[in-house]
Design a protein around this motif. Structure first.
Motif, PDB file in Angstrom:
ATOM      1  N   GLU A  51       0.730  -1.202  -0.069  1.00  0.00           N
ATOM      2  CA  GLU A  51      -0.111   0.051  -0.053  1.00  0.00           C
ATOM      3  C   GLU A  51       0.932   1.171  -0.134  1.00  0.00           C
ATOM      4  O   GLU A  51       0.570   2.211  -0.707  1.00  0.00           O
ATOM      5  CB  GLU A  51      -1.021  -0.017   1.285  1.00  0.00           C
ATOM      6  CG  GLU A  51      -2.015  -1.072   1.046  1.00  0.00           C
ATOM      7  CD  GLU A  51      -2.915  -1.127   2.340  1.00  0.00           C
ATOM      8  OE1 GLU A  51      -3.873  -0.352   2.532  1.00  0.00           O
ATOM      9  OE2 GLU A  51      -2.597  -1.545   3.452  1.00  0.00           O
ATOM     10  N   LEU A  52       1.822   1.226   0.678  1.00  0.00           N
ATOM     11  CA  LEU A  52       2.534   2.373   0.887  1.00  0.00           C
ATOM     12  C   LEU A  52       3.842   2.548   0.257  1.00  0.00           C
ATOM     13  O   LEU A  52       4.633   3.672   0.058  1.00  0.00           O
ATOM     14  CB  LEU A  52       2.752   2.665   2.544  1.00  0.00           C
ATOM     15  CG  LEU A  52       1.527   2.832   3.131  1.00  0.00           C
ATOM     16  CD1 LEU A  52       2.125   2.941   4.906  1.00  0.00           C
ATOM     17  CD2 LEU A  52       0.851   4.009   3.116  1.00  0.00           C
ATOM     18  N   GLY A  53       4.337   1.503  -0.466  1.00  0.00           N
ATOM     19  CA  GLY A  53       5.701   1.671  -0.889  1.00  0.00           C
ATOM     20  C   GLY A  53       6.701   1.547  -0.099  1.00  0.00           C
ATOM     21  O   GLY A  53       6.755   0.995   1.150  1.00  0.00           O
ATOM     22  N   ILE A  54       7.860   1.925  -0.378  1.00  0.00           N
ATOM     23  CA  ILE A  54       9.183   1.961   0.449  1.00  0.00           C
ATOM     24  C   ILE A  54       9.019   3.323   1.270  1.00  0.00           C
ATOM     25  O   ILE A  54       8.691   4.577   0.818  1.00  0.00           O
ATOM     26  CB  ILE A  54      10.379   2.120  -0.399  1.00  0.00           C
ATOM     27  CG1 ILE A  54      10.354   0.713  -1.328  1.00  0.00           C
ATOM     28  CG2 ILE A  54      11.647   2.149   0.289  1.00  0.00           C
ATOM     29  CD1 ILE A  54      11.347   0.812  -2.192  1.00  0.00           C
ATOM     30  N   ASN A  55       9.542   3.098   2.661  1.00  0.00           N
ATOM     31  CA  ASN A  55       9.544   4.090   3.644  1.00  0.00           C
ATOM     32  C   ASN A  55      10.398   5.187   3.016  1.00  0.00           C
ATOM     33  O   ASN A  55      11.460   4.907   2.761  1.00  0.00           O
ATOM     34  CB  ASN A  55      10.014   3.552   4.896  1.00  0.00           C
ATOM     35  CG  ASN A  55       9.890   4.484   6.034  1.00  0.00           C
ATOM     36  OD1 ASN A  55      10.598   5.623   6.038  1.00  0.00           O
ATOM     37  ND2 ASN A  55       9.131   4.118   7.015  1.00  0.00           N
ATOM     38  N   PRO A  56      10.060   6.543   3.076  1.00  0.00           N
ATOM     39  CA  PRO A  56      11.158   7.655   2.674  1.00  0.00           C
ATOM     40  C   PRO A  56      12.482   7.578   3.267  1.00  0.00           C
ATOM     41  O   PRO A  56      13.406   7.729   2.669  1.00  0.00           O
ATOM     42  CB  PRO A  56      10.160   8.920   3.369  1.00  0.00           C
ATOM     43  CG  PRO A  56       8.892   8.396   3.029  1.00  0.00           C
ATOM     44  CD  PRO A  56       8.848   6.858   3.482  1.00  0.00           C
ATOM     45  N   ASP A  57      12.532   6.958   4.770  1.00  0.00           N
ATOM     46  CA  ASP A  57      13.826   6.944   5.298  1.00  0.00           C
ATOM     47  C   ASP A  57      14.559   5.823   4.559  1.00  0.00           C
ATOM     48  O   ASP A  57      16.003   6.093   4.715  1.00  0.00           O
ATOM     49  CB  ASP A  57      13.561   6.776   6.804  1.00  0.00           C
ATOM     50  CG  ASP A  57      13.215   7.987   7.393  1.00  0.00           C
ATOM     51  OD1 ASP A  57      13.379   8.992   7.108  1.00  0.00           O
ATOM     52  OD2 ASP A  57      12.444   7.424   8.558  1.00  0.00           O
ATOM     53  N   THR A  58      13.902   4.615   4.348  1.00  0.00           N
ATOM     54  CA  THR A  58      14.653   3.570   3.529  1.00  0.00           C
ATOM     55  C   THR A  58      15.113   4.093   2.033  1.00  0.00           C
ATOM     56  O   THR A  58      16.409   3.849   1.672  1.00  0.00           O
ATOM     57  CB  THR A  58      13.717   2.579   3.155  1.00  0.00           C
ATOM     58  OG1 THR A  58      13.323   2.069   4.410  1.00  0.00           O
ATOM     59  CG2 THR A  58      14.631   1.374   2.542  1.00  0.00           C
ATOM     60  N   LEU A  59      14.284   4.988   1.543  1.00  0.00           N
ATOM     61  CA  LEU A  59      14.700   5.283   0.170  1.00  0.00           C
ATOM     62  C   LEU A  59      16.224   6.238   0.279  1.00  0.00           C
ATOM     63  O   LEU A  59      16.798   6.318  -0.764  1.00  0.00           O
ATOM     64  CB  LEU A  59      13.538   6.318  -0.489  1.00  0.00           C
ATOM     65  CG  LEU A  59      12.506   5.539  -1.363  1.00  0.00           C
ATOM     66  CD1 LEU A  59      11.402   6.568  -1.830  1.00  0.00           C
ATOM     67  CD2 LEU A  59      12.818   4.894  -2.505  1.00  0.00           C
TER      68      LEU A  59
END
Length: 271
Positions: free
Chosen positions: A223-231
């Motif tokens: 639903e949310l894709g990859i976490n911004p911190d992970t990106l």
């Protein structure tokens, strides 16, 4: 008489025949050699299929399909067993997700290490972040193993790979593909020289992305894709699958398969 008990016995018989035909029996699923002393296996399969074709609950279309397969030459034992078994499963009301027969090689008893004798691309790692669906996670296992990933890492909040639906959709691949539940920071610390890249929207189109020889590919939740911190930790970049549909959305398991084909297509065959 075609009662529920008889149908279940026929389903088990057809499943055993499928394993025997494909040569996937082992000591936990013994072969059926003793069943064919006075009849050839193809004739035995034909007799079983004819019994299924007589089932009064079978639809006319299903009966016609099965009889056509019985009469077709060359006689395809595997297709007839599979078709007859699935028709019976439908009659008995089994959920369609339970229809797949798990025919997979079993772990080498002499080498309990799951990597023993398994070909893979050295340095090809996958990090699955917060996959919620057991079915999707099992599919990711199956795809990662098929394309020769060295190891699959699961984020702390990924669903449990021991879930029955994950096990079923993995089709036996959990026995061969090593996996471990770790935070991405822990993975990067353990593999400090391996570049990290992400599969996410807004990145470099798939056909233009310069895939690394070795790397950690991060795939995100449904639903949310990859976490911004992970990106932010994907220092090697982000790869995107171009789409032009109205929704422009893919199931994570499907997207992962496209990624793996593109990545491994740039590598020499795993060994």
């Amino acid at each position: 008489m075609h009662g529920g008990f008889r149908r279940r016995k026929l389903i088990l018989t057809l499943a055993a025949l499928e394993r025997d035909i494909t040569g996937k029996n082992d000591e936990t699923q013994p072969a059926l050699k003793t069943a064919f002393k006075h009849i050839t296996r193809p004739d035995y399969v034909k007799k079983i299929a004819e019994i299924v074709a007589e089932d009064p609950k079978l639809s006319d279309n299903a009966r016609t399909r099965l009889l056509d397969l019985i009469r077709t030459e060359p006689f395809n034992e595997h297709r007839i067993c599979n078709t007859a078994r699935n028709f019976l499963l439908e009659i008995t009301g089994s959920p369609s997700a339970e229809w797949d027969l798990i025919i997979a090689p079993h772990r080498n008893r002499e080498h309990p290490d799951t990597t023993a004798g398994r070909p893979f691309h050295k340095g090809l790692f996958i990090y699955a972040e917060d996959i919620r669906s057991p079915f999707n996670l099992g599919s990711i296992f199956r795809t990662a193993e098929a394309f020769g990933a060295e190891k699959l890492f699961l984020s702390p909040f990924c669903t449990d790979p021991a879930h029955p639906r994950a096990i079923r959709s993995a089709m036996g691949c959990m026995d061969f593909l090593p996996y471990e539940r770790l935070a991405l920071d822990e993975v990067c610390a353990a593999l400090p020289d391996i570049p990290v890249f992400a599969l996410e929207t807004g990145g470099t189109p798939l056909e233009q992305f310069d895939f690394p020889e070795r790397g950690i590919a991060v795939i995100g939740s449904e639903e949310l894709g990859i976490n911004p911190d992970t990106l932010k930790k994907a220092s090697y970049g982000t790869v995107t699958i171009p789409m032009c549909g109205v929704k422009a959305s893919l199931n994570v398991g499907v997207a992962f398969g496209i990624l793996m084909q593109a990545w491994t297509g740039k590598l020499t065959f795993c060994g």
